[in-house]
Enzyme design. Sequence first.
Site, short mmCIF file in Angstrom:
data_model
loop_
_atom_site.label_atom_id
_atom_site.label_comp_id
_atom_site.label_asym_id
_atom_site.label_seq_id
_atom_site.Cartn_x
_atom_site.Cartn_y
_atom_site.Cartn_z
CG HIS A 58 -1.77 -1.04 1.44
ND1 HIS A 58 -1.66 -1.94 2.31
CD2 HIS A 58 -2.66 -1.65 0.55
CE1 HIS A 58 -2.78 -2.97 2.25
NE2 HIS A 58 -3.19 -2.63 1.13
NE ARG A 230 -8.70 -12.42 2.53
CZ ARG A 230 -9.32 -11.62 1.59
NH1 ARG A 230 -8.46 -11.29 0.63
NH2 ARG A 230 -10.41 -11.42 1.55
#
Length: 363
Positions: A58, A230
């Site tokens: 990100h 995840r």
Amino acid sequence: MACRSTSPSSSSAVEKIPSTSIRVLRSVEAVRRWRRPHTLDRRTVGFVPTMGALHEGHVSLIRAAARENHHVVVSVYVNPAQFGIAEDLGSYPVTWAADSAVLARLDRELADDGAGFLAAGVSAVFAPSTADMYPAGFPGQAPDSPGSFVTLTPISSVLEGASRPTFFRGVATVCMKLFNIVQPDRVYFGQKDVQQTVVIRAMVRDFMLPTAVVIGPTVRAPDGLAQSSRNVYLGARRRAVAPVLHDALRAAETAYSAGAGARDRDAILDAARSLADAVLADQMALAPAQRVRFEIDYLSLSDPETMQELAQVDPARGAILSGAIRMLPVEDPQPDEDRGHSDGPLVRLIDNIIIQPADTAAA
Ligand SMILES: Nc1ncnc2c1ncn2[C@@H]1O[C@H](COP(=O)(O)OP(=O)(O)OP(=O)(O)O)[C@@H](O)[C@H]1O
Ligand SMILES: CC(C)(CO)[C@@H](O)C(=O)[O-]
Ligand code: BAL
């Protein structure tokens, strides 16, 4: 006329990430209010949609947006419509305090390095509620549920879409909403989710959305594992084996690069499958308390634009090598073992490598 009462989140008080000037916008109306003057001033806005649990992948997209735009907006929203009924909506990592710290750190970095970035910081984070994003009510998660959705076919039903039938409908729908709210000049997506990038590009093209789509490279751990929110589910034992997917795709890439006769699907994908089978065989030779089991969901060689499976690579066009594996919950967990977030459920990992068209690769 009676005034509607306002909650703290929709009041006119400006919420910011502590010790920064990053605005926290929690409603559609708040984003519209923030956006309007920048349209008039012709200041560009780069937008990075995320589901939070921020990591270096990100961060690299936010940096890219800051290099090319006057303002950067990041959204943090776990979108229920893209989770299947049996998927992990209930346990998806929500880490607002850590995410705020990541954004605050980045904000300082952008302010300190005026030369490298057009944006002087992160302007705003959009963290809406589901009531705001889905005014008609909680979105259906079943394939036949009613609701207002954006669907792109047939891309949404192959590969990731075959395993997650409502996934791309949910992604396209929420991205259409987010783009309509933020009205970005440029949107930033990661290569890790390659099929998502193909879906978003197609949506922007087919619905004439006035935004450029920029794709950032996959950020990896030193052992090759793609960063992913995840990954926190994996725990130490499965984390050690998780690079197998990237290693398998690299074996396929090597088979392709080896040249003569190696443009055929089977020659390329067999190399990936052999590597994964060898790693699994090594694991299965271990005791249940030590081993890691995984299943290959798919290994694919597909067209870069349609993601339809290829029998052969056309070097002038290139291809996408992609895959997904299911890391099964560990057997015989030890009392002091780090099993990962939420006691280490089944984790699906995805990854890909782009075979660049010959001209681009040579450039
Ligand atoms: N390793 C990475 N490198 C570059 N971009 C990434 C990486 N991981 C995620 N992204 C991008 O960040 C954006 C937001 O993704 P998201 O918040 O779902 O994170 P994620 O790590 O992909 O989560 P998940 O584990 O749920 O798939 C997407 O455009 C995604 O492709
Ligand atoms: C693009 C996105 C934020 C839409 O919810 C999500 O699919 C993601 O994080 O990749
Ligand atoms: N990174 C894509 C979001 C998802 O898998 O749900």
